[in-house]
Design a protein around this motif. Structure first.
Motif, PDB file in Angstrom:
ATOM      1  N   ALA A  31     -23.879  -2.535 -33.167  1.00 30.68           N
ATOM      2  CA  ALA A  31     -23.342  -2.615 -34.530  1.00 30.68           C
ATOM      3  C   ALA A  31     -24.383  -3.227 -35.465  1.00 30.68           C
ATOM      4  CB  ALA A  31     -22.074  -3.462 -34.532  1.00 30.68           C
ATOM      5  N   GLY A  32     -24.428  -2.711 -36.684  1.00 29.68           N
ATOM      6  CA  GLY A  32     -25.344  -3.241 -37.679  1.00 29.68           C
ATOM      7  C   GLY A  32     -26.693  -2.553 -37.719  1.00 29.68           C
ATOM      8  N   HIS A  33     -26.927  -1.598 -36.828  1.00 28.97           N
ATOM      9  CA  HIS A  33     -28.209  -0.897 -36.799  1.00 28.97           C
ATOM     10  C   HIS A  33     -28.152   0.472 -37.491  1.00 28.97           C
ATOM     11  CE1 HIS A  33     -30.497  -3.720 -34.335  1.00 28.97           C
ATOM     12  NE2 HIS A  33     -29.414  -3.895 -33.608  1.00 28.97           N
ATOM     13  N   GLY A  34     -27.013   0.806 -38.072  1.00 25.75           N
ATOM     14  CA  GLY A  34     -26.922   2.028 -38.858  1.00 25.75           C
ATOM     15  C   GLY A  34     -26.594   3.278 -38.066  1.00 25.75           C
ATOM     16  N   PHE A  35     -26.129   3.133 -36.832  1.00 17.70           N
ATOM     17  CA  PHE A  35     -25.817   4.294 -36.006  1.00 17.70           C
ATOM     18  C   PHE A  35     -24.358   4.717 -36.165  1.00 17.70           C
ATOM     19  CE2 PHE A  35     -29.041   2.140 -33.103  1.00 17.70           C
ATOM     20  CZ  PHE A  35     -30.092   2.953 -33.508  1.00 17.70           C
ATOM     21  N   THR A  36     -24.109   5.994 -35.957  1.00 17.24           N
ATOM     22  CA  THR A  36     -22.764   6.488 -35.676  1.00 17.24           C
ATOM     23  C   THR A  36     -22.738   6.914 -34.210  1.00 17.24           C
ATOM     24  OG1 THR A  36     -23.308   8.746 -36.372  1.00 17.24           O
ATOM     25  CG2 THR A  36     -22.401   7.256 -38.047  1.00 17.24           C
ATOM     26  N   PHE A  37     -21.530   7.093 -33.666  1.00 22.98           N
ATOM     27  CA  PHE A  37     -21.405   7.329 -32.231  1.00 22.98           C
ATOM     28  C   PHE A  37     -20.412   8.450 -31.937  1.00 22.98           C
ATOM     29  CE2 PHE A  37     -22.532   2.910 -32.909  1.00 22.98           C
ATOM     30  CZ  PHE A  37     -23.585   2.716 -32.038  1.00 22.98           C
ATOM     31  N   GLU A  38     -20.688   9.147 -30.847  1.00 23.77           N
ATOM     32  CA  GLU A  38     -19.729  10.108 -30.292  1.00 23.77           C
ATOM     33  C   GLU A  38     -19.762   9.960 -28.783  1.00 23.77           C
ATOM     34  OE1 GLU A  38     -18.438  14.810 -30.552  1.00 23.77           O
ATOM     35  OE2 GLU A  38     -19.932  13.985 -31.935  1.00 23.77           O
ATOM     36  N   SER A  39     -18.581   9.954 -28.164  1.00 27.54           N
ATOM     37  CA  SER A  39     -18.486   9.688 -26.736  1.00 27.54           C
ATOM     38  C   SER A  39     -18.060  10.937 -25.972  1.00 27.54           C
ATOM     39  CB  SER A  39     -17.474   8.564 -26.468  1.00 27.54           C
ATOM     40  OG  SER A  39     -17.875   7.373 -27.116  1.00 27.54           O
ATOM     41  N   TYR A  40     -18.580  11.040 -24.739  1.00 25.53           N
ATOM     42  CA  TYR A  40     -18.266  12.153 -23.852  1.00 25.53           C
ATOM     43  C   TYR A  40     -17.993  11.587 -22.461  1.00 25.53           C
ATOM     44  CZ  TYR A  40     -20.760  14.707 -27.538  1.00 25.53           C
ATOM     45  OH  TYR A  40     -21.191  15.210 -28.745  1.00 25.53           O
ATOM     46  N   ALA A  41     -16.791  11.787 -21.952  1.00 27.37           N
ATOM     47  CA  ALA A  41     -16.435  11.268 -20.631  1.00 27.37           C
ATOM     48  C   ALA A  41     -16.931  12.240 -19.562  1.00 27.37           C
ATOM     49  CB  ALA A  41     -14.932  11.061 -20.518  1.00 27.37           C
ATOM     50  N   VAL A  42     -18.228  12.198 -19.283  1.00 27.13           N
ATOM     51  CA  VAL A  42     -18.790  13.128 -18.297  1.00 27.13           C
ATOM     52  C   VAL A  42     -18.186  12.887 -16.914  1.00 27.13           C
ATOM     53  CG1 VAL A  42     -20.928  13.465 -19.587  1.00 27.13           C
ATOM     54  CG2 VAL A  42     -20.824  11.660 -17.875  1.00 27.13           C
ATOM     55  N   VAL A  43     -17.741  11.653 -16.637  1.00 27.32           N
ATOM     56  CA  VAL A  43     -17.089  11.366 -15.364  1.00 27.32           C
ATOM     57  C   VAL A  43     -15.820  12.205 -15.190  1.00 27.32           C
ATOM     58  CG1 VAL A  43     -15.707   9.431 -16.258  1.00 27.32           C
ATOM     59  CG2 VAL A  43     -16.348   9.473 -13.827  1.00 27.32           C
TER      60      VAL A  43
END
Length: 226
Positions: A31-43
């Protein structure tokens, strides 16, 4: 910059209510580094459409072994190699560190020396860093074109640079004190020798350098993004 988080294991059922899944831990860490995120449950067999679906990738920890026979491991290894060929930045943590090394031609084994749990001190590029660990498996043979940048007496291949766009680390910068306490309570008994659990419990108040390593992760993504 969008970071894709490849979830390779689920948080213990006794801890998920308080801490959520591993992707949330990385979102809080960065947090605070300017990123956005998307998650993928490869498991669970959920994979990105392609390596360019995100600008960088994180592969999480897992209770599974990289060498185990799970249907999602071969396609994950293929994805890792595709990411490497495309020079998209990728960071692997614990299991992520191991599966990347294995996919790129290295070897992962259950370490004969046993477990590392709780706060551990590492030399990373000449700097001392204290980070929480939770592992028995280790990278025992390096892939080609790999530089060891972090180690301690217990784990000689604790942090790696692979090729020109991959960073991996064996311990868990995303694990805070409270979550590690939960692992000692719910995951450790019956698996980790009791004397090690006791020592980890005694050391649990040791401040860690998770924020410093998070800064390094953020710099790595930004410096290697296209």
């Amino acid at each position: 910059m969008k970071i894709g988080i490849l979830i390779t294991g689920h948080v213990h059922e006794s801890l998920i209510g308080d801490f959520g899944e591993y992707d949330g831990m990385f979102e809080r860490l960065l947090a605070g580094h300017g990123f956005t995120f998307e998650s993928y449950a490869v498991v669970d067999g959920v994979f990105p459409e392609n390596v360019h679906a995100c600008d960088g990738w994180i592969i999480t920890g897992s209770k599974h072994g990289a060498y185990e026979d799970h249907p999602w491991i071969p396609p994950l290894e293929a994805f890792i190699r595709d990411v490497a060929r495309a020079h998209v930045p990728m960071i692997g943590i614990c299991f992520g560190h191991q599966i990347i090394a294995q996919a790129m031609g290295g070897t992962v084994e259950k370490f004969s020396g046993g477990w590392a749990v709780g706060p551990q001190s590492y030399d990373i590029d000449g700097e001392n860093m204290m980070l929480n660990a939770w592992h028995q498996d280790q990278v025992t043979q390096l892939p080609p074109d790999t530089q060891v940048i972090g180690a301690n007496a217990f784990c000689s291949n604790a942090a790696l640079l692979i090729g020109d766009s991959i960073l991996t680390i064996q311990p868990h910068p995303e694990f805070n004190r409270e979550f590690t306490q939960g692992l000692l309570t719910y995951r450790g008994p019956g698996s980790v020798p009791q004397d090690q659990l006791d020592k980890a419990q005694e050391a649990l108040s040791t401040p860690t350098d998770s924020a410093r390593f998070a800064d390094r992760m953020a710099r790595f993504f930004k410096e290697h993004s296209k």
